[in-house]
Write an enzyme that holds these catalytic residues in place. Structure first.
Site, short mmCIF file in Angstrom:
data_model
loop_
_atom_site.label_atom_id
_atom_site.label_comp_id
_atom_site.label_asym_id
_atom_site.label_seq_id
_atom_site.Cartn_x
_atom_site.Cartn_y
_atom_site.Cartn_z
N SER A 1 -19.07 -4.58 11.80
CA SER A 1 -18.73 -4.18 10.44
C SER A 1 -19.88 -3.47 9.75
CB SER A 1 -18.28 -5.39 9.63
OG SER A 1 -19.25 -6.41 9.62
N HIS B 1 -14.97 -10.03 16.33
CA HIS B 1 -15.90 -10.03 15.19
C HIS B 1 -15.36 -11.02 14.14
CE1 HIS B 1 -18.99 -8.90 12.52
NE2 HIS B 1 -18.52 -7.77 12.03
N HIS C 1 -22.98 -15.87 20.97
CA HIS C 1 -23.29 -14.82 20.01
C HIS C 1 -23.98 -13.68 20.74
CE1 HIS C 1 -25.20 -12.77 16.56
NE2 HIS C 1 -24.21 -13.29 15.85
N ARG D 1 -26.42 -20.76 10.43
CA ARG D 1 -25.29 -20.77 9.51
C ARG D 1 -24.32 -21.90 9.87
NH1 ARG D 1 -23.24 -14.76 10.36
NH2 ARG D 1 -23.53 -15.52 12.50
N ASP E 1 -18.72 -19.28 13.01
CA ASP E 1 -17.26 -19.44 12.96
C ASP E 1 -16.79 -20.81 13.45
OD1 ASP E 1 -16.88 -16.78 12.07
OD2 ASP E 1 -17.15 -16.06 14.12
#
Length: 471
Positions: A277, A307, A353, A362, A408
């Protein structure tokens, strides 16, 4: 957009120094940089000339410095490991994770202003940090909150454009449609058509970017209410900050959900410039497309399963584990289910990743949030079990460079706990958050006068012929 990755020898040295410094030293440096000016535009206007001179000096002193060798594997392997972008807002270390303007996530949680004592950082604070490199005061954050509120009016034709789509359309399709409709009011497009000097490009870009950031929660919440709540729209509340107001417009007023939204937007705001993105946004903007066009393109990249759509797939997969194995899943049952997933040719969503080689920080901060607010939630406990079970299996598989959980793997479970159960909407949340990083870098793209991006491509014939010659 994929703007500024500090890749010169000088910037690498600065990165190492900052990473080795203590939290106290990092904060001291940033506080030394800060001022009492409450106007973000004025802050940038002061910073831009010195950063323009800095870039000129870097070109002069290091322009011919090599940053590494490009291999055939890199060219055909998605440009992994290839350094080729300038991006100032954040830098991703494979072992340490993301740093926003030299600050790690725990450091941001400690020094950025919060809505309450020991609360999560306000998204306005990370936006100020990304744009200026300075830790803002609470007064500066409050001023930015007010500015964004003043900019958050969305024209009716935007909603009409979304309403032209079937309610069943994917939320990302509806969201992108809304962003494209907002483009009608682009200040950059108007200024460019009037013949603005290129040294001033950053100013209408700033206006577009802050307008876009301000209006996205209104558009995004409209999509949610239209798709899942019979179109019953909730007006914005100007007494709330950016994250809390977004949560409110979605229909969630639990103070803990407000805190989660602040954390979510902050940690999803930026992840350097090489992801799909961010790179897409930078590429499109390098053609002098305005922020609306550029960010819409970025959102289309974010909507891909490899993504941003991954956070949707994680919750769906976790719920499929519960359906087959029950909530009190044993380690053995989990292992069997994971191998079943892998043997069917699928991946375990939320693990691995493209750059990171350790557990995503995160993920870690979301885990800490869960331990604090929902320690007994069955899905959170399942996520904790997966953290123990999945990495050894992926390591045993031998094909995965990073078997650890990413951002995620956790976000969907937190949202689900507070009532936001519609997994198809999760990527819209990601998109709203990522606007802070992408738009910040786009402003600096224009301020620094970065050129049109145009890498060279080659064919398989070229590779075979030239590699044979080299051999």
């Amino acid at each position: 957009m994929v703007f500024f990755r500090s890749v010169t020898a000088l910037s690498r040295l600065r990165s190492r120094v900052s990473q080795q410094s203590s939290l106290t030293n990092s904060v001291r440096w940033l506080q030394m940089q800060s001022s009492s000016d409450l106007d973000l535009h004025s802050q940038l206007k002061e910073l831009i000339p010195e950063q323009q001179e800095r870039l000129k000096k870097i070109k002069s002193e290091y322009g011919k410095s090599q940053l590494g060798n490009i291999t055939v594997d890199m060219v055909i392997g998605g440009m992994r490991g290839m350094t080729g972008l300038l991006w100032e807002g954040s830098l991703l270390d494979p072992d340490e994770g993301i740093r926003f303007r030299s600050l790690s996530i725990p450091e941001c949680q400690k020094v950025l202003p919060a809505a309450k004592p020991d609360g999560e950082p306000l998204p306005e604070g990370i936006l100020w940090l990304l744009l200026t490199g300075k830790v803002p005061s609470k007064e500066q954050v409050n001023a930015l909150t007010k500015e964004l509120q003043d900019r958050a009016t969305v024209p009716d034709y935007v909603f009409k454009a979304i309403d032209a789509l079937p309610v069943s359309a994917h939320p990302m399709t509806q969201f992108v449609t809304g962003v494209m409709a907002l483009q009608v009011q682009s200040e950059f497009q108007k200024a460019y058509e009037k013949g603005i000097h290129k040294s001033k490009y950053w100013e209408p870009t700033y206006e577009d970017s802050l307008n876009l950031i301000a209006r996205l929660p209104v558009v995004a919440s409209y999509v949610y209410r239209r798709a899942y709540k019979d179109g019953k729209v909730i007006p914005k509340d100007d007494s709330l900050d950016y994250g809390a107001n977004y949560s409110h417009m979605l229909g969630f007023d639990d103070p803990k959900m407000h805190e989660l939204m602040r954390l979510y937007v902050t940690i999803h705001s930026d992840h350097e410039g090489g992801n799909v993105s961010a790179h897409t946004g930078h590429l499109v903007a390098s053609a002098l497309s305005d922020p609306y066009l550029s960010f819409a393109a970025a959102l289309n990249g974010l909507a891909g399963p490899l993504h941003g759509l991954a956070n949707q797939e994680v919750l769906v997969w976790i719920k499929s584990v519960v359906e087959e194995c029950g909530e009190n899943t044993t380690t053995e049952q989990l292992q069997d289910f994971i191998w079943k997933t892998l043997n069917s040719g699928k991946v375990v969503p939320g693990f691995g990743h493209g750059v990171l080689r350790k557990t995503d920080p995160r993920y870690s901060c979301q885990r800490e949030f869960a331990l604090k607010h929902l320690p007994n939630d069955p899905l959170f406990q399942l996520v904790s079990k997966l953290y123990e079970v999945v990495p050894p299996i992926l390591t045993e598989l031998g094909k995965v460079k990073n078997p650890w959980p990413n951002v995620d793997a956790h976000s969907g479970v937190l949202l689900n706990y507070f009532g936001l159960t519609e997994a198809r909407y999760f990527t819209v949340l990601f998109g709203v958050s990522r606007s802070l990083g992408i738009c910040s870098q786009l402003i600096w793209d224009r301020a620094l006068g970065l050129p049109l991006e145009r890498p060279k491509s080659i064919t398989m014939d070229w590779i075979e012929k030239n590699c044979k010659k080299a051999a």
